[in-house]
Design a protein around this motif. Structure first.
Motif, PDB file in Angstrom:
ATOM      1  N   VAL A 132      -7.581   8.555   3.625  1.00 14.73           N
ATOM      2  CA  VAL A 132      -7.501   9.842   2.930  1.00 14.73           C
ATOM      3  C   VAL A 132      -6.273   9.879   2.027  1.00 14.73           C
ATOM      4  CG1 VAL A 132      -7.112  12.312   3.250  1.00 14.73           C
ATOM      5  CG2 VAL A 132      -8.805  11.134   4.657  1.00 14.73           C
ATOM      6  N   PHE A 133      -5.129   9.433   2.541  1.00 15.47           N
ATOM      7  CA  PHE A 133      -3.902   9.436   1.745  1.00 15.47           C
ATOM      8  C   PHE A 133      -4.007   8.468   0.558  1.00 15.47           C
ATOM      9  CE2 PHE A 133      -1.892  11.139   5.691  1.00 15.47           C
ATOM     10  CZ  PHE A 133      -1.429  12.326   5.137  1.00 15.47           C
ATOM     11  N   ILE A 134      -4.657   7.329   0.764  1.00 12.20           N
ATOM     12  CA  ILE A 134      -4.849   6.386  -0.342  1.00 12.20           C
ATOM     13  C   ILE A 134      -5.683   7.027  -1.442  1.00 12.20           C
ATOM     14  CG2 ILE A 134      -6.059   4.265  -0.990  1.00 12.20           C
ATOM     15  CD1 ILE A 134      -5.128   3.039   1.621  1.00 12.20           C
ATOM     16  N   SER A 135      -6.759   7.716  -1.067  1.00  9.73           N
ATOM     17  CA  SER A 135      -7.615   8.370  -2.060  1.00  9.73           C
ATOM     18  C   SER A 135      -6.852   9.452  -2.819  1.00  9.73           C
ATOM     19  CB  SER A 135      -8.847   8.978  -1.375  1.00  9.73           C
ATOM     20  OG  SER A 135      -9.606   7.981  -0.714  1.00  9.73           O
TER      21      SER A 135
ATOM     22  N   VAL B 299      -8.165   7.214  14.833  1.00 10.10           N
ATOM     23  CA  VAL B 299      -7.521   8.380  14.227  1.00 10.10           C
ATOM     24  C   VAL B 299      -6.605   7.956  13.086  1.00 10.10           C
ATOM     25  CG1 VAL B 299      -5.943  10.305  14.637  1.00 10.10           C
ATOM     26  CG2 VAL B 299      -7.621   9.657  16.389  1.00 10.10           C
ATOM     27  N   LEU B 300      -5.902   6.845  13.277  1.00  9.70           N
ATOM     28  CA  LEU B 300      -4.882   6.418  12.325  1.00  9.70           C
ATOM     29  C   LEU B 300      -5.473   5.972  10.991  1.00  9.70           C
ATOM     30  CD1 LEU B 300      -1.869   5.768  11.862  1.00  9.70           C
ATOM     31  CD2 LEU B 300      -2.314   3.505  12.807  1.00  9.70           C
ATOM     32  N   TYR B 301      -6.451   5.101  11.012  1.00  5.62           N
ATOM     33  CA  TYR B 301      -6.940   4.493   9.787  1.00  5.62           C
ATOM     34  C   TYR B 301      -7.727   5.442   8.886  1.00  5.62           C
ATOM     35  CZ  TYR B 301      -5.143   0.103  11.451  1.00  5.62           C
ATOM     36  OH  TYR B 301      -4.296  -0.889  11.882  1.00  5.62           O
ATOM     37  N   PRO B 302      -8.541   6.360   9.408  1.00  3.66           N
ATOM     38  CA  PRO B 302      -9.150   7.352   8.501  1.00  3.66           C
ATOM     39  C   PRO B 302      -8.105   8.192   7.757  1.00  3.66           C
ATOM     40  CG  PRO B 302     -10.320   7.325  10.576  1.00  3.66           C
ATOM     41  CD  PRO B 302      -9.119   6.450  10.763  1.00  3.66           C
ATOM     42  N   ALA B 303      -7.012   8.527   8.450  1.00  6.61           N
ATOM     43  CA  ALA B 303      -5.946   9.283   7.785  1.00  6.61           C
ATOM     44  C   ALA B 303      -5.322   8.470   6.650  1.00  6.61           C
ATOM     45  CB  ALA B 303      -4.882   9.678   8.804  1.00  6.61           C
ATOM     46  N   ILE B 304      -5.154   7.175   6.876  1.00  6.05           N
ATOM     47  CA  ILE B 304      -4.583   6.309   5.829  1.00  6.05           C
ATOM     48  C   ILE B 304      -5.506   6.270   4.617  1.00  6.05           C
ATOM     49  CG2 ILE B 304      -3.960   3.917   5.280  1.00  6.05           C
ATOM     50  CD1 ILE B 304      -3.158   3.610   8.211  1.00  6.05           C
TER      51      ILE B 304
ATOM     52  N   ALA C 165       0.833  -1.203   0.000  1.00  7.11           N
ATOM     53  CA  ALA C 165       0.000   0.000   0.000  1.00  7.11           C
ATOM     54  C   ALA C 165       0.867   1.252   0.000  1.00  7.11           C
ATOM     55  CB  ALA C 165      -0.924  -0.012   1.213  1.00  7.11           C
ATOM     56  N   THR C 166       1.966   1.233   0.727  1.00 13.34           N
ATOM     57  CA  THR C 166       2.840   2.401   0.803  1.00 13.34           C
ATOM     58  C   THR C 166       3.518   2.680  -0.528  1.00 13.34           C
ATOM     59  OG1 THR C 166       3.269   1.810   3.112  1.00 13.34           O
ATOM     60  CG2 THR C 166       4.709   3.455   2.115  1.00 13.34           C
ATOM     61  N   ILE C 167       4.025   1.631  -1.172  1.00 18.49           N
ATOM     62  CA  ILE C 167       4.666   1.820  -2.480  1.00 18.49           C
ATOM     63  C   ILE C 167       3.637   2.308  -3.498  1.00 18.49           C
ATOM     64  CG2 ILE C 167       5.785   0.591  -4.384  1.00 18.49           C
ATOM     65  CD1 ILE C 167       7.157  -1.168  -2.298  1.00 18.49           C
ATOM     66  N   SER C 168       2.429   1.760  -3.432  1.00 16.07           N
ATOM     67  CA  SER C 168       1.368   2.223  -4.340  1.00 16.07           C
ATOM     68  C   SER C 168       1.076   3.706  -4.120  1.00 16.07           C
ATOM     69  CB  SER C 168       0.097   1.405  -4.118  1.00 16.07           C
ATOM     70  OG  SER C 168       0.326   0.034  -4.315  1.00 16.07           O
ATOM     71  N   LEU C 169       1.063   4.119  -2.856  1.00 22.03           N
ATOM     72  CA  LEU C 169       0.792   5.508  -2.518  1.00 22.03           C
ATOM     73  C   LEU C 169       1.901   6.426  -3.002  1.00 22.03           C
ATOM     74  CD1 LEU C 169      -1.202   7.344  -0.966  1.00 22.03           C
ATOM     75  CD2 LEU C 169       0.193   6.980   1.066  1.00 22.03           C
ATOM     76  N   LEU C 170       3.141   5.940  -2.985  1.00 20.21           N
ATOM     77  CA  LEU C 170       4.290   6.753  -3.381  1.00 20.21           C
ATOM     78  C   LEU C 170       4.531   6.764  -4.888  1.00 20.21           C
ATOM     79  CD1 LEU C 170       6.891   5.804  -0.610  1.00 20.21           C
ATOM     80  CD2 LEU C 170       5.631   7.936  -0.824  1.00 20.21           C
ATOM     81  N   LEU C 171       3.922   5.840  -5.620  1.00 15.18           N
ATOM     82  CA  LEU C 171       4.156   5.765  -7.065  1.00 15.18           C
ATOM     83  C   LEU C 171       3.880   7.098  -7.783  1.00 15.18           C
ATOM     84  CD1 LEU C 171       2.985   2.294  -8.443  1.00 15.18           C
ATOM     85  CD2 LEU C 171       5.232   3.347  -8.643  1.00 15.18           C
ATOM     86  N   PRO C 172       2.740   7.763  -7.516  1.00 12.81           N
ATOM     87  CA  PRO C 172       2.518   9.044  -8.212  1.00 12.81           C
ATOM     88  C   PRO C 172       3.578  10.095  -7.880  1.00 12.81           C
ATOM     89  CG  PRO C 172       0.493   8.236  -7.192  1.00 12.81           C
ATOM     90  CD  PRO C 172       1.615   7.400  -6.666  1.00 12.81           C
TER      91      PRO C 172
END
Length: 511
Positions: free
Chosen positions: A398-401, A391-396, A43-50
């Motif tokens: 948002v970043f994924i979107s 708190v943690l998972y809603p932030a994740i 998930a992190t690498i996918s998020l950083l790809l753009p």
């Protein structure tokens, strides 16, 4: 040019200030996502790809790779402290790491996992540097038939060697192949399986698929399964120091684990999770007192950790030398390389030697950074575990979107990742593994291309796949894996039936 000259050239590229900065960012983020349960490197690498679209290709790949092996360092932290694996491959660390924590030896377990991770990674890097060029020379003998057979073997390995039901593994591979066919046919230009949705004419977005299956679904699963907030004892440097007995029990298992991890990491479709479990099983076999395992045995922590990190490094062998991803994360890394105009394969080392050897040296530097970072920052990671999950998972999410939207600036991709995430969670509940699906999605279009090319060169004769020695050998290995898997299922079913019959007869006699 010998290997030392190559490493020297790679060192000059790897120590550039910009490259060092992105390497540090990658390993730091990797350690962080490894520590946090429910978040993985995929998930992190996918998020950083753009984000990497605006970074030089070499620095971008170094950062993404740092996230990958950095997550393997941090994954065992939550396993040991909270019995919650930060990454799937760190699940083995729960078996003996958590009992050590309950015995008041959490610091020792955390320290030894860091040392074992470094040892495994270093041995894996040595193998990567020594054998990748040789594998590349072999790869020059590969034609379309050999590449198709190699990819088919990788998919079979992904489905049959994965944990759980082989039938479910095969079904996930087939689903990945079908999803990979969505979009416009390269040869004919005809849209396939797009259901008259214009956004699907270019195919399903790799970032959306990876983030939905591995990111969103894991967040949903973690919210459902984790009902307590993190808490851990105070860790001091003194509490981390292992005894002489701990060192004595750990050295040989770390070396054995590194060997097991290096072997399984280089096999397409296996990955670090299988390497960790195989290493743990081996240590239990060779131990003089196997009853110690599961009760806080130090070798039950160090051996899987060294195997885990060795597998992560050697997973780059088939990816860089043959263009075949070793596991699910490597499939995503392969996509990142292609996005940046880098074509992995036998010619990569000769055409881009500075980039290749710069990657190798950066891996060494990144692992040294991780060794320095992990020991003093264990207390910091423990504090992060105290962040409320609400708190943690809603932030994740948002970043994924944001990450998915930034690829094509299309809201359809956000809807797609939500749908895929819901399907991914349903698959996890039904115990369908997502990794074979991603491998099938990545390799499917490439397999179709090589299949068509091989048949075109042979004028439609399918015997080309068995007439060429390398291709025939790879296909034979695939058939062998299938037979072995089916035989294992038959044996297990017969054993369960025999146990049921024995239990029924015993109950009848007692009455």
């Amino acid at each position: 040019m010998d290997i030392f000259a190559n490493l020297a050239a790679g060192f000059d590229a790897a120590v550039a200030p910009v490259t060092l900065l992105y390497c540090f960012i990658g390993v730091l983020l990797g350690t962080l996502v490894g520590v946090l349960p429910g978040i993985g490197a995929l998930a992190t690498i996918s998020l950083l790809l753009p984000i990497t679209y605006h970074i030089p290709p070499g620095a971008a790949i170094i950062m993404l790779a740092g996230v990958y092996y950095g997550a393997c360092y941090g994954g065992s932290t939550a396993s040991i402290l909270l019995n919650l694996p930060g990454t799937p491959s760190a699940a083995v660390a729960c078996l003996d790491g958590y009992p050590m924590a309950k015995q008041g030896r959490a610091g020792v377990a955390l320290f030894m996992t860091t040392i074992a991770s470094f040892v495994g990674a270093f041995i894996g890097l040595v193998i990567l540097a020594l054998f990748t060029p040789s594998i590349s020379e072999l790869g020059l003998k590969f034609g379309p038939a050999e590449y198709f057979s190699m990819m088919l073997l990788g998919l079979i390995a992904a489905s049959t060697l994965a944990s759980g039901s082989p039938a479910k593994g095969v079904s996930m591979v087939v689903l990945g192949l079908l999803l990979g066919m969505v979009g416009t046919d390269v040869n004919s230009g005809v849209p396939r399986f797009d259901f008259d949705i214009p956004e699907l004419m270019d195919g399903i977005n790799l970032v959306a698929l990876a983030m939905g299956v591995f990111g969103v679904s894991e967040v949903i699963a973690s919210i459902n399964n984790i009902r307590r907030e993190g808490k851990a004892e105070r860790i001091t440097m003194r509490s981390m120091m292992p005894t002489k007995e701990d060192w004595k029990r750990s050295i040989a298992p770390m070396l054995r684990g590194s060997g097991v991890g290096s072997f399984f990491g280089a096999l397409p479709g296996t990955g670090s999770s299988i390497a960790s479990f195989m290493s743990y099983a081996m240590e239990k076999k060779v131990a003089k007192d196997p009853d110690r395992f599961g009760k806080g045995a130090i070798e039950g922590v160090t051996a899987p950790e060294s195997a885990n990190n060795a597998a992560v490094q050697t997973a780059f062998v088939p990816t860089l030398s043959l263009g075949i991803p070793g596991d699910a994360v490597m499939a995503l890394m392969l996509g990142a390389l292609i996005i940046h105009g880098i074509q992995p394969g036998p010619l990569m080392i000769s055409e881009q030697p500075v980039l290749y050897w710069g990657l190798i040296v950066s891996f060494i530097i990144g692992n040294i950074m991780l060794l320095i970072l992990n020991i003093p920052l264990i207390g910091v990671w423990v504090s992060i575990l105290r962040i409320p999950y609400r708190v943690l998972y809603p932030a994740i999410l948002v970043f994924i979107s944001l990450g998915v939207y930034s690829v094509n600036n299309n809201t359809f991709d956000i809807v797609l990742v939500a749908i895929i995430g819901a399907i991914g969670y349903a698959m996890s509940v039904l115990r369908f593994e997502a990794a074979p699906l991603l491998l099938g999605f990545i390799l499917g279009p490439m397999m179709e291309e090589y299949l068509r090319r091989a048949l075109l060169l042979s004028r439609g004769d399918p015997m080309v796949f068995v007439e060429r020695p390398i291709s025939a050998t790879l296909l034979a290995c695939g058939v062998g894996l299938l037979v072995w898997s089916i035989w294992g299922v038959v044996k297990r079913t017969a054993r369960e039936r025999a146990e049921e019959d024995a239990g029924t007869s015993a109950a009848t006699q007692s009455t």
